[in-house]
Enzyme design. Structure first.
Site: not given
Length: 358
Positions: A95, A125, A203
């Site tokens: 992402h 992911d 992230s």
């Protein structure tokens, strides 16, 4: 500005003091600190060793100039990643780079390189980029094992929250075996929960154990405000170490498949079927068909013709097609796997040779 009589009197008195009556003032002496604690020393050493492997990722988006119509790439978002090997492979979250037209990787020494996408697996992911940088600038991160983790262990996160690079936060393993939803609605199982502060920009960054080894990839937070609320999630390194080499080798993750379509949950309830995955379609010539599996079908007069229900894969019970896919992902196309199958009140064991889901 108006002054009260008392304040005015104090001001006039202080101005009237002769210079020799004023107290000499200087910096206060520094109190010796003493040695750092063992924990502080360990934190400092861990960051010193691990931070050179952590990178700042800037996702780029194509934008056309209104007047000249020239297309240029502009920053669209930021995230974190880490050096996987000396060949320049960088691991991050899918992402982080999703929807971008390009990416730029900034190393710990602040040098930047254009990155190319090697491969991605949205179901977990994860994505792998590659940069062309000197090998001496690419210290691979140390790899640990998530299967050895215990709740209460000390953990460390390094990342770029809100664009502030090389930020260290600490916490513990708050829970193990959590489930979160990936960005394509697939369930990610076995996730690590931590209270180490994780914010937007973290992230794709590493979650480390006290030995400085990678134990997870920080991916999501649970927060009503969008900032850290003490509940962060990381993809376990055992998953990462299984998926990343295949992304580097093949450019994608080829999931093994058996060639079936699962029925909805209400089918199980309506027909009074046992716990498992009822089949409503079996691909002709596919692995399941070759093993003799049959789907539920409508016969004459709308009568239901009994089909198969997969109740376990390699001895592990399954409740949904997502359960089956997750268990098959640990295997390769061409592997043989045992399925426990129920039909018309009888269970049997079936061996299936896995195909690949293109």
């Amino acid at each position: 500005m108006r002054h009260t009589p008392i304040a005015l009197a104090f001001l006039l008195t202080s101005l009237a003091l002769p210079l020799q009556a004023r107290t000499e003032a200087g910096p206060r002496p520094i109190t010796p600190r003493g040695a750092l604690s063992a924990e502080e020393t360990a934190n400092i050493e861990l960051f010193r060793k691990a931070s050179p492997s952590v990178v700042h990722i800037t996702t780029l988006a194509a934008r056309r100039d209104f007047f000249s119509l020239n297309v240029q790439q502009v920053p669209a978002g930021t995230g974190t990643g880490f050096v996987w090997d000396e060949a320049g492979h960088i691991v991050t979250n899918f992402h982080v780079i999703q929807g971008g037209s390009g990416a730029q990787v900034t190393l710990a020494d602040q040098t930047s390189y254009e990155a190319e996408l090697v491969g991605a697996f949205p179901d977990r992911d994860l994505a792998v980029l590659r940069i062309k940088a000197p090998r001496e600038k690419l210290p691979p991160i140390a790899i640990g094992a998530s299967r050895e983790l215990r709740v209460g262990q000390r953990v460390y996160a390094i990342g770029n929250p809100f664009g502030l690079d090389q930020t260290l936060t600490t916490g513990i393993v708050s829970a193990l075996g959590r489930e979160i939803e990936s960005f394509n609605n697939r369930t990610i199982r076995g996730v690590i929960q931590t209270d180490a502060a994780i914010n937007p920009g973290n992230s794709g960054g590493p979650l480390l154990d006290s030995a400085g080894r990678l134990i997870g990839v920080n991916t999501q937070i649970a927060s009503p405000s969008g900032a850290s609320a003490g509940i962060g999630f990381a993809i376990p390194v055992d998953e990462v170490n299984r998926i990343v080499p295949r992304l580097i080798r093949d450019g994608r993750f080829l999931r093994p498949a058996i060639g079936v379509t699962a029925g909805p949950e209400n089918l199980t309830r309506a027909l009074g079927l046992p716990r498992g995955v009822p089949l409503v379609q079996v691909q002709p010539g596919g692995p399941a068909a070759k093993a003799g599996l049959k789907p539920f079908q409508r016969g004459r007069g709308s009568q239901i013709v009994a089909g198969d229900v997969i109740t376990a894969v390699a001895g592990e019970a399954v409740d949904s097609l997502d359960d089956i896919l997750s268990l098959l992902e640990t295997r390769q196309p061409g592997d043989r796997v045992n399925l426990t199958v129920w039909r018309s009140g009888q269970s049997r064991s079936v061996t299936v040779t896995l195909g690949s889901a293109e």
